[in-house]
Design a protein around this motif. Structure first.
Motif, mmCIF file in Angstrom:
data_model
loop_
_atom_site.group_PDB
_atom_site.id
_atom_site.type_symbol
_atom_site.label_atom_id
_atom_site.label_comp_id
_atom_site.label_asym_id
_atom_site.label_seq_id
_atom_site.Cartn_x
_atom_site.Cartn_y
_atom_site.Cartn_z
ATOM 1 N N ASP A 1 45.519 41.712 27.265
ATOM 2 C CA ASP A 1 46.771 42.159 27.639
ATOM 3 C C ASP A 1 47.187 41.610 29.247
ATOM 4 O O ASP A 1 47.746 42.563 29.419
ATOM 5 C CB ASP A 1 47.860 41.975 26.101
ATOM 6 C CG ASP A 1 49.032 41.763 26.745
ATOM 7 O OD1 ASP A 1 49.575 40.537 27.554
ATOM 8 O OD2 ASP A 1 50.277 42.375 25.754
ATOM 9 N N LYS B 1 36.767 38.630 37.920
ATOM 10 C CA LYS B 1 38.400 38.860 37.633
ATOM 11 C C LYS B 1 38.351 37.002 37.043
ATOM 12 O O LYS B 1 38.163 35.987 38.186
ATOM 13 C CB LYS B 1 39.557 38.814 38.296
ATOM 14 C CG LYS B 1 40.418 39.041 37.245
ATOM 15 C CD LYS B 1 41.585 39.320 38.041
ATOM 16 C CE LYS B 1 43.037 39.026 37.272
ATOM 17 N NZ LYS B 1 44.334 40.163 38.039
ATOM 18 N N THR B 2 37.973 36.592 35.448
ATOM 19 C CA THR B 2 37.738 35.249 35.482
ATOM 20 C C THR B 2 39.125 34.083 35.373
ATOM 21 O O THR B 2 39.589 33.286 35.631
ATOM 22 C CB THR B 2 36.910 34.751 34.922
ATOM 23 O OG1 THR B 2 37.119 35.540 33.266
ATOM 24 C CG2 THR B 2 35.434 35.482 35.258
ATOM 25 N N GLY B 3 40.284 35.418 35.428
ATOM 26 C CA GLY B 3 41.838 35.244 35.015
ATOM 27 C C GLY B 3 42.517 36.138 34.636
ATOM 28 O O GLY B 3 42.371 37.305 35.122
ATOM 29 N N SER C 1 38.411 40.190 27.473
ATOM 30 C CA SER C 1 39.922 39.793 27.415
ATOM 31 C C SER C 1 41.308 40.629 27.011
ATOM 32 O O SER C 1 41.245 40.828 25.660
ATOM 33 C CB SER C 1 40.285 38.921 26.135
ATOM 34 O OG SER C 1 40.718 37.618 26.698
ATOM 35 N N ASN D 1 32.166 40.219 28.099
ATOM 36 C CA ASN D 1 33.456 39.204 28.485
ATOM 37 C C ASN D 1 34.224 39.924 28.144
ATOM 38 O O ASN D 1 34.942 40.381 26.755
ATOM 39 C CB ASN D 1 33.448 38.019 28.409
ATOM 40 C CG ASN D 1 32.376 37.340 28.670
ATOM 41 O OD1 ASN D 1 32.156 37.265 30.066
ATOM 42 N ND2 ASN D 1 30.422 36.760 28.232
ATOM 43 N N GLN E 1 40.924 38.679 32.204
ATOM 44 C CA GLN E 1 39.942 38.109 32.252
ATOM 45 C C GLN E 1 38.569 38.949 33.207
ATOM 46 O O GLN E 1 39.121 38.450 33.902
ATOM 47 C CB GLN E 1 39.644 36.851 31.879
ATOM 48 C CG GLN E 1 40.817 35.901 30.974
ATOM 49 C CD GLN E 1 40.716 36.131 29.627
ATOM 50 O OE1 GLN E 1 39.671 35.716 28.840
ATOM 51 N NE2 GLN E 1 41.818 36.888 28.944
ATOM 52 N N TYR E 2 38.063 39.641 32.026
ATOM 53 C CA TYR E 2 36.458 40.108 33.444
ATOM 54 C C TYR E 2 35.566 39.382 32.636
ATOM 55 O O TYR E 2 35.179 39.702 31.497
ATOM 56 C CB TYR E 2 37.208 41.430 33.201
ATOM 57 C CG TYR E 2 38.175 42.099 33.810
ATOM 58 C CD1 TYR E 2 38.651 41.781 34.788
ATOM 59 C CD2 TYR E 2 39.643 42.058 33.095
ATOM 60 C CE1 TYR E 2 39.746 42.308 35.765
ATOM 61 C CE2 TYR E 2 40.887 42.785 33.362
ATOM 62 C CZ TYR E 2 40.463 42.710 34.772
ATOM 63 O OH TYR E 2 41.879 42.864 34.969
ATOM 64 N N ALA E 3 34.909 39.536 33.570
ATOM 65 C CA ALA E 3 33.601 39.323 33.164
ATOM 66 C C ALA E 3 32.180 40.095 33.495
ATOM 67 O O ALA E 3 32.895 40.617 34.560
ATOM 68 C CB ALA E 3 32.960 38.069 33.576
ATOM 69 N N CYS F 1 37.445 40.770 23.841
ATOM 70 C CA CYS F 1 36.072 38.885 23.770
ATOM 71 C C CYS F 1 34.829 40.141 23.555
ATOM 72 O O CYS F 1 34.289 40.246 25.538
ATOM 73 C CB CYS F 1 36.712 38.133 23.928
ATOM 74 S SG CYS F 1 35.313 37.235 23.261
#
Length: 140
Positions: A109, A55-57, A107, A105, A60-62, A19
């Protein structure tokens, strides 16, 4: 670019692995800042600087930074043990010779991640080859 943006988005949706909105999303309060850290906490080269990875989750990376690239096109791929998880581009706020800001951003797996690596690069206007490659290991 060789492909219109709509075709690139369609191919990414078919893979379902990335994403990449142009603007960064607000980070949740649980996000942890993981600055990229090769030399004193920074990854950089002649085309990229001030790269920060958050690392946002899970998966998940920004990614934020500055680029000095032709027509403001920041190309990137994410690979993991030889598998391509993402292959796309974002547009920086300015093109070369100025430094422009960009944000990616991702997303991915999380269950399948082993040793993900983000590679930022510029595509040569002359040959289409990847130039100014910058490899950044992503935290698992």
């Amino acid at each position: 670019m060789r492909f219109p943006q709509k075709l690139m988005i369609v191919s990414l949706l078919a893979v379902g692995s990335v994403c990449v909105p142009a603007a960064a999303l607000p980070l949740p309060s649980s996000a942890t800042e993981q600055p990229a850290g090769e030399q004193g906490g920074k990854y950089e080269n002649e085309a990229f600087r001030n790269i920060a990875v958050t690392k946002t989750g899970p998966g998940q990376y920004a990614v934020k930074g500055e680029a000095r690239v032709f027509e403001a096109t920041v190309r990137f791929v994410v690979t993991d043990e030889g598998n391509t998880l993402a292959d796309s581009f974002v547009t920086a706020s300015q093109g070369a010779p100025e430094w422009g800001t960009f944000a990616i951003n991702l997303s991915l797996d999380a269950a399948k991640l082993k040793a993900p690596v983000l590679t930022l690069f510029e595509e040569s206007a002359e040959s289409g080859q990847r130039i100014h490659k910058l490899n950044i290991p992503l935290p698992k």
